[in-house]
Design a protein around this motif. Structure first.
Motif, PDB file in Angstrom:
ATOM      1  N   THR A 108      -8.384 -35.469  -3.244  1.00 21.86           N
ATOM      2  CA  THR A 108      -7.191 -36.144  -2.755  1.00 21.86           C
ATOM      3  C   THR A 108      -6.790 -35.469  -1.447  1.00 21.86           C
ATOM      4  OG1 THR A 108      -5.752 -34.676  -4.039  1.00 21.86           O
ATOM      5  CG2 THR A 108      -6.356 -36.788  -5.038  1.00 21.86           C
ATOM      6  N   VAL A 109      -6.193 -36.252  -0.551  1.00 21.45           N
ATOM      7  CA  VAL A 109      -5.788 -35.746   0.757  1.00 21.45           C
ATOM      8  C   VAL A 109      -4.271 -35.708   0.801  1.00 21.45           C
ATOM      9  CG1 VAL A 109      -6.038 -36.003   3.252  1.00 21.45           C
ATOM     10  CG2 VAL A 109      -7.851 -36.824   1.722  1.00 21.45           C
ATOM     11  N   GLN A 110      -3.727 -34.590   1.283  1.00 19.92           N
ATOM     12  CA  GLN A 110      -2.284 -34.394   1.335  1.00 19.92           C
ATOM     13  C   GLN A 110      -1.862 -34.154   2.779  1.00 19.92           C
ATOM     14  OE1 GLN A 110      -1.957 -30.927  -1.087  1.00 19.92           O
ATOM     15  NE2 GLN A 110      -2.588 -31.953  -2.974  1.00 19.92           N
ATOM     16  N   GLY A 111      -0.703 -34.675   3.150  1.00 22.99           N
ATOM     17  CA  GLY A 111      -0.205 -34.431   4.489  1.00 22.99           C
ATOM     18  C   GLY A 111       0.597 -35.598   5.018  1.00 22.99           C
ATOM     19  N   ALA A 112       1.154 -35.403   6.208  1.00 23.23           N
ATOM     20  CA  ALA A 112       1.961 -36.428   6.853  1.00 23.23           C
ATOM     21  C   ALA A 112       1.065 -37.384   7.629  1.00 23.23           C
ATOM     22  CB  ALA A 112       2.986 -35.767   7.785  1.00 23.23           C
ATOM     23  N   ALA A 113       1.689 -38.303   8.358  1.00 22.87           N
ATOM     24  CA  ALA A 113       0.916 -39.283   9.117  1.00 22.87           C
ATOM     25  C   ALA A 113       0.064 -38.604  10.186  1.00 22.87           C
ATOM     26  CB  ALA A 113       1.851 -40.311   9.756  1.00 22.87           C
ATOM     27  N   ARG A 114       0.581 -37.533  10.742  1.00 20.44           N
ATOM     28  CA  ARG A 114      -0.169 -36.780  11.742  1.00 20.44           C
ATOM     29  C   ARG A 114      -0.812 -35.557  11.103  1.00 20.44           C
ATOM     30  NH1 ARG A 114       1.106 -38.199  17.039  1.00 20.44           N
ATOM     31  NH2 ARG A 114       2.864 -39.654  17.231  1.00 20.44           N
ATOM     32  N   ARG A 115      -1.971 -35.216  11.577  1.00 20.19           N
ATOM     33  CA  ARG A 115      -2.667 -34.041  11.068  1.00 20.19           C
ATOM     34  C   ARG A 115      -1.962 -32.783  11.550  1.00 20.19           C
ATOM     35  NH1 ARG A 115      -9.151 -35.425  11.165  1.00 20.19           N
ATOM     36  NH2 ARG A 115      -8.990 -37.300   9.896  1.00 20.19           N
ATOM     37  N   PRO A 116      -2.233 -31.627  10.874  1.00 13.53           N
ATOM     38  CA  PRO A 116      -3.340 -31.372   9.959  1.00 13.53           C
ATOM     39  C   PRO A 116      -3.048 -31.814   8.523  1.00 13.53           C
ATOM     40  CG  PRO A 116      -2.119 -29.368  10.339  1.00 13.53           C
ATOM     41  CD  PRO A 116      -1.492 -30.393  11.217  1.00 13.53           C
ATOM     42  N   TRP A 117      -4.123 -32.079   7.769  1.00 12.30           N
ATOM     43  CA  TRP A 117      -4.038 -32.429   6.360  1.00 12.30           C
ATOM     44  C   TRP A 117      -4.613 -31.309   5.519  1.00 12.30           C
ATOM     45  CZ3 TRP A 117      -6.562 -37.795   7.556  1.00 12.30           C
ATOM     46  CH2 TRP A 117      -5.592 -38.643   8.131  1.00 12.30           C
ATOM     47  N   ALA A 143     -17.801 -40.569   6.656  1.00  9.05           N
ATOM     48  CA  ALA A 143     -17.538 -41.896   6.086  1.00  9.05           C
ATOM     49  C   ALA A 143     -18.424 -42.938   6.749  1.00  9.05           C
ATOM     50  CB  ALA A 143     -16.072 -42.275   6.241  1.00  9.05           C
ATOM     51  N   TRP A 144     -18.769 -43.970   5.977  1.00 11.29           N
ATOM     52  CA  TRP A 144     -19.476 -45.128   6.526  1.00 11.29           C
ATOM     53  C   TRP A 144     -18.543 -45.904   7.449  1.00 11.29           C
ATOM     54  CZ3 TRP A 144     -24.461 -47.065   6.055  1.00 11.29           C
ATOM     55  CH2 TRP A 144     -24.650 -48.387   6.492  1.00 11.29           C
ATOM     56  N   ALA A 145     -17.327 -46.146   6.967  1.00 12.10           N
ATOM     57  CA  ALA A 145     -16.284 -46.795   7.751  1.00 12.10           C
ATOM     58  C   ALA A 145     -14.952 -46.349   7.175  1.00 12.10           C
ATOM     59  CB  ALA A 145     -16.409 -48.316   7.698  1.00 12.10           C
ATOM     60  N   TRP A 146     -13.932 -46.237   8.029  1.00 12.41           N
ATOM     61  CA  TRP A 146     -12.631 -45.785   7.581  1.00 12.41           C
ATOM     62  C   TRP A 146     -11.745 -46.978   7.237  1.00 12.41           C
ATOM     63  CZ3 TRP A 146     -12.367 -40.908   6.330  1.00 12.41           C
ATOM     64  CH2 TRP A 146     -13.166 -39.979   6.990  1.00 12.41           C
ATOM     65  N   ASP A 147     -10.952 -46.801   6.197  1.00 14.76           N
ATOM     66  CA  ASP A 147      -9.986 -47.822   5.782  1.00 14.76           C
ATOM     67  C   ASP A 147      -8.798 -47.764   6.735  1.00 14.76           C
ATOM     68  OD1 ASP A 147      -8.128 -49.457   4.572  1.00 14.76           O
ATOM     69  OD2 ASP A 147      -8.602 -48.773   2.542  1.00 14.76           O
ATOM     70  N   GLU A 148      -8.536 -48.863   7.441  1.00 15.44           N
ATOM     71  CA  GLU A 148      -7.450 -48.846   8.426  1.00 15.44           C
ATOM     72  C   GLU A 148      -6.084 -48.649   7.770  1.00 15.44           C
ATOM     73  OE1 GLU A 148      -7.964 -53.080   7.084  1.00 15.44           O
ATOM     74  OE2 GLU A 148      -9.271 -51.389   7.621  1.00 15.44           O
ATOM     75  N   ARG A 149      -5.942 -49.037   6.496  1.00 11.92           N
ATOM     76  CA  ARG A 149      -4.668 -48.857   5.803  1.00 11.92           C
ATOM     77  C   ARG A 149      -4.524 -47.444   5.238  1.00 11.92           C
ATOM     78  NH1 ARG A 149      -5.782 -53.717   1.847  1.00 11.92           N
ATOM     79  NH2 ARG A 149      -7.759 -52.551   1.962  1.00 11.92           N
ATOM     80  N   SER A 150      -5.662 -46.785   5.018  1.00 10.50           N
ATOM     81  CA  SER A 150      -5.682 -45.398   4.534  1.00 10.50           C
ATOM     82  C   SER A 150      -6.728 -44.648   5.347  1.00 10.50           C
ATOM     83  CB  SER A 150      -6.039 -45.360   3.037  1.00 10.50           C
ATOM     84  OG  SER A 150      -5.185 -46.195   2.293  1.00 10.50           O
ATOM     85  N   PRO A 151      -6.373 -44.182   6.533  1.00  7.06           N
ATOM     86  CA  PRO A 151      -7.370 -43.608   7.436  1.00  7.06           C
ATOM     87  C   PRO A 151      -7.999 -42.306   6.958  1.00  7.06           C
ATOM     88  CG  PRO A 151      -5.155 -43.362   8.340  1.00  7.06           C
ATOM     89  CD  PRO A 151      -5.034 -44.250   7.148  1.00  7.06           C
ATOM     90  N   TRP A 152      -7.602 -41.807   5.803  1.00  3.64           N
ATOM     91  CA  TRP A 152      -8.238 -40.627   5.215  1.00  3.64           C
ATOM     92  C   TRP A 152      -9.260 -41.026   4.150  1.00  3.64           C
ATOM     93  CZ3 TRP A 152      -3.275 -42.303   4.650  1.00  3.64           C
ATOM     94  CH2 TRP A 152      -2.915 -42.797   3.392  1.00  3.64           C
ATOM     95  N   ARG A 153      -9.500 -42.314   3.998  1.00  2.29           N
ATOM     96  CA  ARG A 153     -10.393 -42.805   2.946  1.00  2.29           C
ATOM     97  C   ARG A 153     -11.504 -43.653   3.546  1.00  2.29           C
ATOM     98  NH1 ARG A 153      -7.288 -45.639  -1.668  1.00  2.29           N
ATOM     99  NH2 ARG A 153      -6.954 -43.458  -2.269  1.00  2.29           N
TER     100      ARG A 153
END
Length: 353
Positions: A108-117, A143-153
């Motif tokens: 799981t990824v934790q953090g705000a909209a801006r990095r660092p995470w 990643a193969w491609a990033w999810d635009e709604r969840s850019p950490w996934r």
């Protein structure tokens, strides 16, 4: 409730108590979102195995302590996960004076909209499971491609394909169900094939049944019933001893539709369908795959690994793949130089440098 990990430092695995049902729910949500549940489709496995073998053949530059952990098995597994799951997370450690990359089972990824995470990753072993929370500097997340709604996934090709992926799974399931039915041969027997003879003795057809059951490709000599059971030829069953096969019989349209959808899935995964089918288009399909799929994906992977390992000039070379098409590269070089191009530039474009 279950316990994960052993506490031994600020960044080391630590003991956590978690609700087991909640863990399963979270894992299912992550898998569904990443497309892992579609990895059972045969076409995806075909593509994943091609990319895994290609990346396992890569040469890593520059060679050194920081890149020593990029073994062929690590790169091959990374490529396979990108195709089937859409993303791959490695925890970066140091062991024996060299960098080691350990693949995470879940995270799981934790953090705000801006990095660092920060990443909370789970590592699974044969007898224990541990979890550790570390800054993203200790993580390689490709990643193969990033999810635009969840850019950490990351998202997999089959997840991005949407309905095509679901159709491919439905067709595979339909064919699997069809082939899972009863298979064998039915043999019509005379109507009074009972358990006892007319005199109360053993079943008169028992020897015939044993003979048929034990044939296994051999020849058996049995008595004919062409004359009926003492009632003349007209009373003889017309279809006895003629085996009728019982087994899978899918509609002709089902395999054709499956092949068409399989081509779509392969193309979504970056593998030209002609590459896995017999025909004269395989050589050109191979060139397209190396140039338009392997090379761009390798650059993306090298960029992330270079950031994570602090090797900005990290590069993956695929000379072994290029050697399979030396004749085509030589023809391209000859055409370019014949058109007046500088030899050095022609070598670079043709991949002969």
């Amino acid at each position: 409730m279950i316990e994960l990990g052993v506490s031994s430092g600020p960044d080391a695995p630590r003991v956590e108590r978690r609700n087991y049902t909640g863990m399963l729910t979270t894992a299912a949500e992550v898998e569904a979102a990443s497309g892992l549940l579609g990895a059972a489709v045969g076409a995806v496995e075909i593509a994943a195995s091609w990319f895994a073998r290609a990346f396992a053949s890569a040469d890593v530059e520059p060679a050194g302590v920081r890149t020593a952990g990029l073994f062929p098995s690590v790169l091959g597994d990374l490529a396979r996960r990108l195709v089937t799951r859409g993303e791959c997370v490695h925890l970066i450690d140091v062991a024996g004076g060299a960098v080691v990359l350990t693949p995470a089972t879940s995270w799981t990824v934790q953090g705000a909209a801006r990095r660092p995470w920060r990443y909370q990753v789970t590592l699974t072993g044969p007898s224990t499971t541990s979890t550790v929370t570390v800054p993203e500097e200790r993580i390689a997340h490709t990643a193969w491609a990033w999810d635009e709604r969840s850019p950490w996934r990351g998202r997999s090709p089959l997840a991005l394909a949407g309905e095509s992926g679901r159709l491919a799974k439905a067709l595979e399931r339909a064919l699997a169900d069809e082939s899972a039915g009863p298979v064998g041969h039915l043999i019509a027997m005379p109507a009074d094939a009972g358990d006892e003879g007319d005199d109360g003795g053993d079943d008169p057809l028992a020897p015939l049944k044993r003979e048929i059951a034990g044939l296994r490709g051999r020849v058996g000599l049995v008595e004919t019933t062409a004359a009926g059971w003492g009632e003349g030829r007209a009373a003889a069953p017309s279809g006895d001893w003629r085996p009728q096969r019982l087994g899978a019989s899918p509609p002709d349209s089902l395999p054709v539709l499956r092949e068409a959808v399989e081509s779509t899935v392969l193309a979504c995964c970056g593998l030209p369908p002609d590459l896995v089918r017999a025909g004269g288009a395989q050589r050109e399909a191979y060139r397209r795959w190396v140039a338009a799929s392997v090379a761009p994906l390798a650059r993306t992977v090298a960029d992330e690994l270079g950031r994570a390992l602090d090797v900005p000039d990290l590069r993956l070379r695929f000379d072994a793949l290029g050697s399979a098409d030396v004749a085509g590269r030589a023809r391209a070089f000859q055409s370019l130089t014949g058109g007046g191009m500088d030899a050095a530039e022609a070598k670079r474009i043709a991949g002969l440098d």
